[in-house]
Design a protein around this motif. Structure first.
Motif, PDB file in Angstrom:
ATOM      1  N   VAL A 293     -13.679  -5.715  -3.052  1.00 53.93           N
ATOM      2  CA  VAL A 293     -13.681  -7.104  -3.518  1.00 53.93           C
ATOM      3  C   VAL A 293     -13.526  -8.070  -2.347  1.00 53.93           C
ATOM      4  O   VAL A 293     -14.258  -9.062  -2.227  1.00 53.93           O
ATOM      5  CB  VAL A 293     -12.546  -7.325  -4.549  1.00 53.93           C
ATOM      6  CG1 VAL A 293     -12.432  -8.804  -4.928  1.00 53.93           C
ATOM      7  CG2 VAL A 293     -12.779  -6.475  -5.790  1.00 53.93           C
TER       8      VAL A 293
ATOM      9  N   SER B  70      -4.641  -1.575   3.406  1.00 53.07           N
ATOM     10  CA  SER B  70      -4.227  -0.414   2.608  1.00 53.07           C
ATOM     11  C   SER B  70      -4.067   0.808   3.499  1.00 53.07           C
ATOM     12  O   SER B  70      -4.695   1.838   3.283  1.00 53.07           O
ATOM     13  CB  SER B  70      -5.230  -0.144   1.488  1.00 53.07           C
ATOM     14  OG  SER B  70      -6.566  -0.135   1.983  1.00 53.07           O
TER      15      SER B  70
ATOM     16  N   THR C 229      -7.532   0.041   6.710  1.00 51.34           N
ATOM     17  CA  THR C 229      -7.231   0.834   5.534  1.00 51.34           C
ATOM     18  C   THR C 229      -6.897   2.263   5.969  1.00 51.34           C
ATOM     19  O   THR C 229      -6.578   2.503   7.130  1.00 51.34           O
ATOM     20  CB  THR C 229      -8.421   0.793   4.549  1.00 51.34           C
ATOM     21  OG1 THR C 229      -8.094   1.528   3.368  1.00 51.34           O
ATOM     22  CG2 THR C 229      -9.684   1.357   5.163  1.00 51.34           C
TER      23      THR C 229
ATOM     24  N   SER D 294     -11.406   6.026  -2.420  1.00 48.61           N
ATOM     25  CA  SER D 294     -10.268   5.201  -2.004  1.00 48.61           C
ATOM     26  C   SER D 294      -9.512   4.700  -3.225  1.00 48.61           C
ATOM     27  O   SER D 294     -10.107   4.373  -4.259  1.00 48.61           O
ATOM     28  CB  SER D 294     -10.765   4.009  -1.179  1.00 48.61           C
ATOM     29  OG  SER D 294      -9.704   3.110  -0.923  1.00 48.61           O
ATOM     30  N   ARG D 295      -8.205   4.624  -3.092  1.00 49.83           N
ATOM     31  CA  ARG D 295      -7.373   4.104  -4.180  1.00 49.83           C
ATOM     32  C   ARG D 295      -7.232   2.585  -4.115  1.00 49.83           C
ATOM     33  O   ARG D 295      -6.596   1.985  -4.968  1.00 49.83           O
ATOM     34  CB  ARG D 295      -5.983   4.744  -4.125  1.00 49.83           C
ATOM     35  CG  ARG D 295      -5.981   6.240  -4.408  1.00 49.83           C
ATOM     36  CD  ARG D 295      -4.595   6.850  -4.265  1.00 49.83           C
ATOM     37  NE  ARG D 295      -4.193   6.956  -2.873  1.00 49.83           N
ATOM     38  CZ  ARG D 295      -3.157   6.319  -2.341  1.00 49.83           C
ATOM     39  NH1 ARG D 295      -2.434   5.495  -3.093  1.00 49.83           N
ATOM     40  NH2 ARG D 295      -2.840   6.469  -1.074  1.00 49.83           N
ATOM     41  N   ASP D 296      -7.821   1.967  -3.087  1.00 48.34           N
ATOM     42  CA  ASP D 296      -7.681   0.524  -2.918  1.00 48.34           C
ATOM     43  C   ASP D 296      -8.817  -0.213  -3.617  1.00 48.34           C
ATOM     44  O   ASP D 296      -9.907  -0.395  -3.066  1.00 48.34           O
ATOM     45  CB  ASP D 296      -7.660   0.169  -1.429  1.00 48.34           C
ATOM     46  CG  ASP D 296      -7.424  -1.314  -1.192  1.00 48.34           C
ATOM     47  OD1 ASP D 296      -7.223  -2.048  -2.170  1.00 48.34           O
ATOM     48  OD2 ASP D 296      -7.434  -1.736  -0.018  1.00 48.34           O
ATOM     49  N   GLY D 297      -8.557  -0.673  -4.828  1.00 43.20           N
ATOM     50  CA  GLY D 297      -9.560  -1.427  -5.571  1.00 43.20           C
ATOM     51  C   GLY D 297      -9.783  -2.823  -5.033  1.00 43.20           C
ATOM     52  O   GLY D 297     -10.818  -3.449  -5.311  1.00 43.20           O
ATOM     53  N   ASP D 298      -8.820  -3.334  -4.252  1.00 42.63           N
ATOM     54  CA  ASP D 298      -8.963  -4.679  -3.679  1.00 42.63           C
ATOM     55  C   ASP D 298      -9.976  -4.703  -2.535  1.00 42.63           C
ATOM     56  O   ASP D 298     -10.586  -5.733  -2.250  1.00 42.63           O
ATOM     57  CB  ASP D 298      -7.625  -5.184  -3.126  1.00 42.63           C
ATOM     58  CG  ASP D 298      -6.601  -5.472  -4.202  1.00 42.63           C
ATOM     59  OD1 ASP D 298      -7.004  -5.621  -5.370  1.00 42.63           O
ATOM     60  OD2 ASP D 298      -5.402  -5.547  -3.865  1.00 42.63           O
TER      61      ASP D 298
ATOM     62  N   GLY E  45      -7.431  -7.085  -9.065  1.00 44.49           N
ATOM     63  CA  GLY E  45      -8.090  -6.780 -10.332  1.00 44.49           C
ATOM     64  C   GLY E  45      -7.389  -7.421 -11.498  1.00 44.49           C
ATOM     65  O   GLY E  45      -8.011  -7.767 -12.516  1.00 44.49           O
TER      66      GLY E  45
ATOM     67  N   ASN F 245      -0.266  -3.718  -2.071  1.00 41.38           N
ATOM     68  CA  ASN F 245      -1.360  -3.871  -3.022  1.00 41.38           C
ATOM     69  C   ASN F 245      -1.316  -5.302  -3.550  1.00 41.38           C
ATOM     70  O   ASN F 245      -0.264  -5.786  -3.973  1.00 41.38           O
ATOM     71  CB  ASN F 245      -1.177  -2.863  -4.161  1.00 41.38           C
ATOM     72  CG  ASN F 245      -2.406  -2.710  -5.012  1.00 41.38           C
ATOM     73  OD1 ASN F 245      -3.098  -3.682  -5.316  1.00 41.38           O
ATOM     74  ND2 ASN F 245      -2.682  -1.486  -5.425  1.00 41.38           N
TER      75      ASN F 245
END
Length: 304
Positions: free
Chosen positions: A23, A57, A8, A16-20, A271, A267
Motif C-alpha cells: 500500500v 517491517s 522490511t 510477507s506478513r506486512d499488509g501495509d 488496512g 504495524n
C-alpha cells in the motif's frame, strides 16, 4: 526524483506478513517518489542511494538485535534514517520502560532478570514473563503462582540464549478493555486501534500467537492521549521521530499505562485505517525532502 526505501524483512518462501508495505509503495509512487521495499539485511543494497530509509517491517530484528542496531548506525551514516539510529538503539531494549518511569510516565510495573539473576517470581498474583528484546509476543507467557516451575523453565530458556527477561503483573483490565495502540506520524496523532488480550492462560511461551486479535478502530480518550504524549516527550531525540506507536493498557486503578513504546517497526494497521495513507505518505515525503535539502546545502558549501 525522491528515492525512498522501506526497510522490511526477508520472508523467504512465505508471503510477507506486512499488509501495509504494498500500500505504501504504491501510494509513494503515485505521489511521484521512487519507492522500493528492501530487506534490511540485504548485503547488495546501497543505502546511500536513497534520500530516506524508513524502517517499516523489520520483524525478524529481535532475533539479531545487535546486528540490527549496527545496521541502523551504518545506514544513518550514509543517508537519513527514520527513526534515527539512536532512537532505534534505545527502543530495541525494553528496559526503556525504566527511563519512562523515571520521567514520570505511568508504565506497567516491570522487573528485569538478566542471565545469572535468581528467579524471584511473584507468589501472590498473576504475571507475565517476556524478553526485553522481542516482537509479536515471542517468548511471552502468562503465569499464576501455581505455575512457578513452568515459569522458571521459561526463564532458564531465555537466559540460556543470553536474553534478559521482564516480569510484569498481568493487568486483568486488558481482558475487559483490551490494549489500545495510538499511532503518531510526522509529529501528529494519526489514528488508534484496540485489540484483545494476546496471552491466554496456559499458552506456552514458545507457541505461535496471534499478535493483534480482534483488532478494531478506536477513539482515544483524553487521558490516553495525554499519557501517549507524555511518553513520546520523554524519548531521547523526540523531535527526530517520524513515527511512533504507544501501546496502552488499564492499570489496577483503571487509568492508562504504557505497556510498550514502538519506535522501530510498528504495524500501522493501514488496512483498518485506509484514510491515514495520505498523511503517512505526506510525512514520509516531507522527511525525505529534508535529506534532499541537506545534500543541496552540503554541495553548495563544497562548491564555495
Amino acid at each position: 526524483m525522491t528515492r525512498v526505501a522501506l526497510a522490511t524483512y526477508d520472508p523467504g518462501p512465505h508471503p510477507s506478513r506486512d499488509g501495509d508495505l504494498p500500500v505504501l509503495v504504491r501510494a509513494l509512487r503515485e505521489a511521484g517518489a521512487e519507492a522500493v521495499a528492501v530487506p534490511w539485511d540485504d548485503p547488495g543494497t546501497d543505502w546511500s542511494g536513497f534520500d530516506l530509509v524508513v524502517i517499516r517491517s523489520t520483524w525478524d530484528y529481535s532475533w539479531r538485535a545487535g546486528e540490527f542496531v549496527a545496521w541502523a548506525q551504518k545506514c544513518a551514516a550514509v543517508t537519513r534514517l527514520a527513526n534515527p539510529a539512536q532512537v532505534v538503539r534505545w527502543n530495541t531494549d525494553k528496559r526503556y520502560l525504566g527511563d519512562l518511569a523515571a520521567a514520570g510516565v505511568p508504565v506497567v510495573p516491570t522487573r528485569y532478570l538478566a542471565p545469572g539473576d535468581a528467579p524471584g517470581l511473584p507468589d501472590d498474583h498473576e504475571y507475565v514473563v517476556k524478553p526485553t528484546s522481542g516482537a509479536g509476543a515471542r517468548y511471552a507467557a502468562r503465569y499464576t503462582p501455581d505455575d512457578h516451575d513452568r515459569a522458571v523453565r521459561h526463564l532458564a530458556r531465555m537466559h540460556e540464549e543470553g536474553l534478559t527477561a521482564m516480569v510484569q503483573p498481568y493487568l486483568s483490565g486488558i481482558d475487559v478493555s483490551g490494549e489500545r495502540a495510538l499511532q503518531f506520524f510526522g509529529g501528529r496523532f494519526l489514528h488508534a486501534s484496540r485489540k484483545g488480550a494476546v496471552l491466554a492462560p496456559g499458552t506456552a511461551y514458545d507457541a505461535d500467537k496471534v499478535a493483534h486479535p480482534d483488532l478494531v478502530p478506536w477513539t482515544p480518550t483524553e487521558a490516553e492521549l495525554a499519557v501517549a504524549e507524555h511518553a513520546l516527550a520523554a524519548v531521547p531525540d523526540a523531535p527526530g521521530l517520524l513515527y511512533a506507536r504507544v501501546d496502552l493498557v488499564d492499570g489496577a486503578d483503571g487509568q492508562p499505562r504504557v505497556m510498550e513504546l514502538e519506535l522501530v517497526e510498528p504495524n500501522l494497521f493501514l488496512g483498518l485505517h485506509p484514510g491515514s495513507v495520505s498523511a503517512v505518505v505526506a510525512a514520509i515525503l516531507t522527511e525525505a525532502g529534508r535529506q534532499c535539502s541537506d545534500r543541496g546545502d552540503s554541495a553548495g558549501r563544497i562548491a564555495k
